[in-house]
Design a protein around this motif. Structure first.
Motif, short mmCIF file in Angstrom:
data_model
loop_
_atom_site.label_atom_id
_atom_site.label_comp_id
_atom_site.label_asym_id
_atom_site.label_seq_id
_atom_site.Cartn_x
_atom_site.Cartn_y
_atom_site.Cartn_z
N ARG A 298 0.82 -1.22 0.00
CA ARG A 298 0.00 0.00 0.00
C ARG A 298 0.85 1.27 0.00
O ARG A 298 0.38 2.34 -0.35
CB ARG A 298 -0.93 0.01 1.21
CG ARG A 298 -0.24 0.35 2.51
CD ARG A 298 -1.21 0.58 3.65
NE ARG A 298 -0.49 1.11 4.81
CZ ARG A 298 -0.26 2.40 5.03
NH1 ARG A 298 -0.68 3.29 4.15
NH2 ARG A 298 0.41 2.80 6.09
N LEU A 299 2.12 1.14 0.40
CA LEU A 299 2.98 2.32 0.51
C LEU A 299 3.69 2.64 -0.79
O LEU A 299 3.60 3.74 -1.32
CB LEU A 299 4.00 2.11 1.63
CG LEU A 299 3.42 2.05 3.04
CD1 LEU A 299 4.50 1.72 4.05
CD2 LEU A 299 2.76 3.38 3.39
N GLN A 300 4.44 1.68 -1.30
CA GLN A 300 5.24 1.95 -2.49
C GLN A 300 6.00 0.68 -2.83
O GLN A 300 6.36 -0.10 -1.95
CB GLN A 300 6.25 3.08 -2.21
CG GLN A 300 7.21 3.40 -3.34
CD GLN A 300 6.52 4.08 -4.51
OE1 GLN A 300 5.49 4.73 -4.33
NE2 GLN A 300 7.08 3.95 -5.71
N THR A 301 6.26 0.47 -4.10
CA THR A 301 7.13 -0.64 -4.49
C THR A 301 8.55 -0.36 -4.01
O THR A 301 9.08 0.74 -4.22
CB THR A 301 7.12 -0.84 -6.01
OG1 THR A 301 5.78 -1.10 -6.44
CG2 THR A 301 8.03 -2.01 -6.40
N LEU A 302 9.14 -1.34 -3.37
CA LEU A 302 10.50 -1.16 -2.86
C LEU A 302 11.49 -1.64 -3.91
O LEU A 302 11.44 -2.78 -4.37
CB LEU A 302 10.67 -1.97 -1.57
CG LEU A 302 11.84 -1.58 -0.68
CD1 LEU A 302 11.57 -0.24 -0.03
CD2 LEU A 302 12.07 -2.63 0.39
#
Length: 322
Positions: A298-302
């Motif tokens: 949900r935050l960002q692709t790492l």
């Protein structure tokens, strides 16, 4: 990206903090390319925790966990932790824990916790390669901030602790320093490189150990209890070993913690300590791929590695401020 970490304190005009805690905003900014916003541990905002033993400090709201640890404020830190009390009005969303001992605390509280473990400090060599750092010290002795008598990045151990005294003939070979740094990306990197400049590391700081292990620097935990030095099984609760170190090593796939003991009121034989590390240390083989894959979607692709543009921004990043 809302993130909670232990920020440190203000000393005069200079903000200082614990090196390991400050890894959190730097690594998150570098590997996601997103700005990081400090969020209090007592907040209704949904937030992420990722480095440090800070799970038990959280109050209110939803808290995503990726690599952070848990402990109990009611138990000695030198035993396996069992006394975690779930805070009211708080919901944890575990993606990865630092280690299985932290995971066990959450499972006892009723959570389903994935078996994905690891400290994000394992990613530091991808951010700051250390091959060019020249070795300057035969032994680096890194003290936890609780063992310093002033909040000064240049301070070593408190003078009352005799075990940190270095005789004159070894002062060009043994360096004692702390994990305190200015809240600046360049200063955090410089402290990492201080560790890399040591041929061996002996430390009471979990994250000095984590840095040493991540870069393959021979190291051991420097315990202050009376007893025999050697390897201690991570689950052997009959022997005092820092819970955070048990958790880190178990989460890194190790079965034991290498511990060297000198009581604080006794001098340390540094030659014996170095020989001990040389004889007993072996590199860890940790694969960070499951940890990377577990990052909350949900935050960002790492990214597996920070890109050049992100690295350039980090040079002046205000990630360590509000």
């Amino acid at each position: 990206m809302r993130l909670n970490w232990m920020r440190g304190t203000q000393v005069g005009h200079m903000g200082v903090g614990n090196m390991g805690d400050l890894f959190a905003p730097i690594l998150l900014a570098a590997f996601t390319g997103q700005p990081v916003r400090y969020t209090s541990s007592k907040s209704w905002h949904r937030r992420l925790i990722t480095i440090g033993t800070i799970g038990q400090k959280q109050r209110f709201g939803q808290v995503d966990i990726w690599g952070a640890g848990f402990g109990s404020p009611e138990q000695s830190a030198f035993h396996v932790q069992t006394g975690f009390r779930h805070p009211p009005l708080t919901r944890f969303v575990p993606h990865a824990l630092r280690g299985p001992f932290s995971a066990a605390l959450l499972r006892r509280a009723g959570y389903v916790v994935p078996q994905v473990y690891g400290d994000p400090a394992w990613l530091l060599p991808r951010l700051w390669p250390g091959e060019a750092v020249q070795k300057r010290w035969d032994l680096g002795v890194i003290v936890h901030l609780s063992e310093t008598d002033r909040m000064d990045p240049a301070a070593g151990a408190s003078a009352e602790f005799q075990r940190y005294a270095v005789p004159q003939d070894l002062r060009g070979h043994v360096r004692v320093f702390s994990t305190l740094v200015e809240q600046d990306v360049g200063q955090v990197r410089a402290r990492v490189e201080d560790i890399l400049a040591c041929r061996r590391v002996l430390t009471t700081s979990l994250h000095a150990l984590a840095v040493a292990e991540a870069y393959g620097v021979p190291c051991a935990a420097f315990d202050f209890h009376a007893g025999t030095s050697g390897r201690v099984a991570v689950d052997d609760d009959g022997v005092p070993v820092d819970h955070r170190m048990r958790d880190f090593y178990a989460g890194s796939g190790a079965r034991d913690v290498l511990v060297y003991r000198t009581e604080r009121h006794l001098p340390t034989d540094w030659q014996v300590a170095m020989a001990f590390i040389d004889r007993h240390w072996a590199p860890l083989r940790y694969d960070p791929s499951p940890l990377l894959e577990a990052f909350p979607a949900r935050l960002q692709t790492l990214s597996e590695r920070p890109d050049a543009a992100v690295m350039a921004r980090l040079a002046t990043l205000a990630a360590l401020r509000d």
